[in-house]
Design a protein around this motif. Sequence first.
Motif, PDB file in Angstrom:
ATOM      1  N   ALA A  38       0.833  -1.209   0.000  1.00 14.81           N
ATOM      2  CA  ALA A  38       0.000   0.000   0.000  1.00 14.81           C
ATOM      3  C   ALA A  38       0.869   1.261   0.000  1.00 14.81           C
ATOM      4  CB  ALA A  38      -0.932  -0.007   1.213  1.00 14.81           C
ATOM      5  N   THR A  39       1.954   1.236   0.759  1.00 10.61           N
ATOM      6  CA  THR A  39       2.886   2.373   0.786  1.00 10.61           C
ATOM      7  C   THR A  39       3.493   2.599  -0.599  1.00 10.61           C
ATOM      8  OG1 THR A  39       3.380   2.068   3.134  1.00 10.61           O
ATOM      9  CG2 THR A  39       5.029   3.220   1.823  1.00 10.61           C
ATOM     10  N   ALA A  58       9.073   9.457  -0.987  1.00  7.54           N
ATOM     11  CA  ALA A  58       8.360   8.291  -0.471  1.00  7.54           C
ATOM     12  C   ALA A  58       8.701   8.191   1.005  1.00  7.54           C
ATOM     13  CB  ALA A  58       8.802   7.034  -1.208  1.00  7.54           C
ATOM     14  N   ALA A  59       7.802   7.655   1.794  1.00  7.76           N
ATOM     15  CA  ALA A  59       8.051   7.490   3.228  1.00  7.76           C
ATOM     16  C   ALA A  59       7.981   6.012   3.584  1.00  7.76           C
ATOM     17  CB  ALA A  59       7.026   8.276   4.035  1.00  7.76           C
ATOM     18  N   LEU A  60       8.963   5.572   4.341  1.00  2.74           N
ATOM     19  CA  LEU A  60       9.042   4.181   4.773  1.00  2.74           C
ATOM     20  C   LEU A  60       9.000   4.136   6.293  1.00  2.74           C
ATOM     21  CD1 LEU A  60      11.955   3.096   2.420  1.00  2.74           C
ATOM     22  CD2 LEU A  60       9.506   2.712   2.064  1.00  2.74           C
ATOM     23  N   MET A  61       7.913   3.631   6.830  1.00  2.00           N
ATOM     24  CA  MET A  61       7.770   3.491   8.283  1.00  2.00           C
ATOM     25  C   MET A  61       7.827   2.000   8.587  1.00  2.00           C
ATOM     26  SD  MET A  61       4.628   4.708  10.560  1.00  2.00           S
ATOM     27  CE  MET A  61       4.586   4.501  12.293  1.00  2.00           C
ATOM     28  N   MET A  62       9.026   1.541   8.904  1.00  2.00           N
ATOM     29  CA  MET A  62       9.251   0.102   8.962  1.00  2.00           C
ATOM     30  C   MET A  62       9.632  -0.406  10.348  1.00  2.00           C
ATOM     31  SD  MET A  62      12.909  -0.177   7.019  1.00  2.00           S
ATOM     32  CE  MET A  62      12.691   1.127   5.845  1.00  2.00           C
ATOM     33  N   ASN A  63       9.367  -1.670  10.537  1.00  2.00           N
ATOM     34  CA  ASN A  63       9.771  -2.361  11.746  1.00  2.00           C
ATOM     35  C   ASN A  63      11.292  -2.550  11.717  1.00  2.00           C
ATOM     36  OD1 ASN A  63      10.309  -4.750  13.516  1.00  2.00           O
ATOM     37  ND2 ASN A  63       8.100  -4.600  13.786  1.00  2.00           N
ATOM     38  N   CYS A  89      11.940   9.352   2.936  1.00  2.00           N
ATOM     39  CA  CYS A  89      11.900   9.581   4.385  1.00  2.00           C
ATOM     40  C   CYS A  89      11.859   8.202   5.042  1.00  2.00           C
ATOM     41  CB  CYS A  89      10.654  10.350   4.792  1.00  2.00           C
ATOM     42  SG  CYS A  89      10.616  12.048   4.222  1.00  2.00           S
ATOM     43  N   ILE A  90      12.760   7.979   5.982  1.00  2.00           N
ATOM     44  CA  ILE A  90      12.814   6.687   6.665  1.00  2.00           C
ATOM     45  C   ILE A  90      12.472   6.866   8.135  1.00  2.00           C
ATOM     46  CG2 ILE A  90      14.313   4.798   7.412  1.00  2.00           C
ATOM     47  CD1 ILE A  90      15.875   5.062   4.870  1.00  2.00           C
ATOM     48  N   TRP A  91      11.554   6.043   8.611  1.00  2.00           N
ATOM     49  CA  TRP A  91      11.205   5.987  10.029  1.00  2.00           C
ATOM     50  C   TRP A  91      11.335   4.533  10.449  1.00  2.00           C
ATOM     51  CZ3 TRP A  91       6.014   8.286  12.203  1.00  2.00           C
ATOM     52  CH2 TRP A  91       5.923   8.057  13.572  1.00  2.00           C
TER      53      TRP A  91
END
Length: 186
Positions: A38-39, A58-63, A89-91
């Motif tokens: 979906a991201t 793009a934003a990546l909100m990852m485990n 963007c990395i989170w």
Amino acid sequence: LLDDDGDAKPQEANATLPWALIAPFFHFTSTSDPWYDATLRCAKLAPNYIQPGEQLFAALMMNPSILDDQDQIQQIATDMDEPSISGVCIWINGMDEETASQSRLTNLLHLVSELKAKGKPVFKMYGGFFSVLMHSYGVIGFSCNLSYRSSRNVMSYRWRAPKALKPSSMFPNCTAHTHLMKRHRS
């Protein structure tokens, strides 16, 4: 604003235009997670909403566990290699740089290096001293300030539904007051 006669004065617009559009994103636990897909779809659709000259990140909100798997790191770097994506963007959700394992930090450097090699600058959400050192690997900035922590876990927020409202009156505990008044009169 008004002039001396009370008429509106024309105003010159001086707002700063956005530096970049950040595509909608979702927390994902692996590259096979439907939320990762979906991201990616959001990042691929977002160029339809930017103006000429605007950048798309793009934003990546990852485990953090994703950083334990080189194949997933490579998959992310490959997926971000879209011409319409200007940067990333990395989170890393909940990862504290000071307590993270050396292998996770090394793999984070590898991911950032891979993105930089593909021409994608990286902005890191929630960072500390390690994020400062990542500048030479491709991190162009990170969020950090006195009111921010160096890490944030979005899953740690515990929302509780409000309790049902109890009927109340203008005089709480009215019966208790009535009993006290009767005792006082006797």
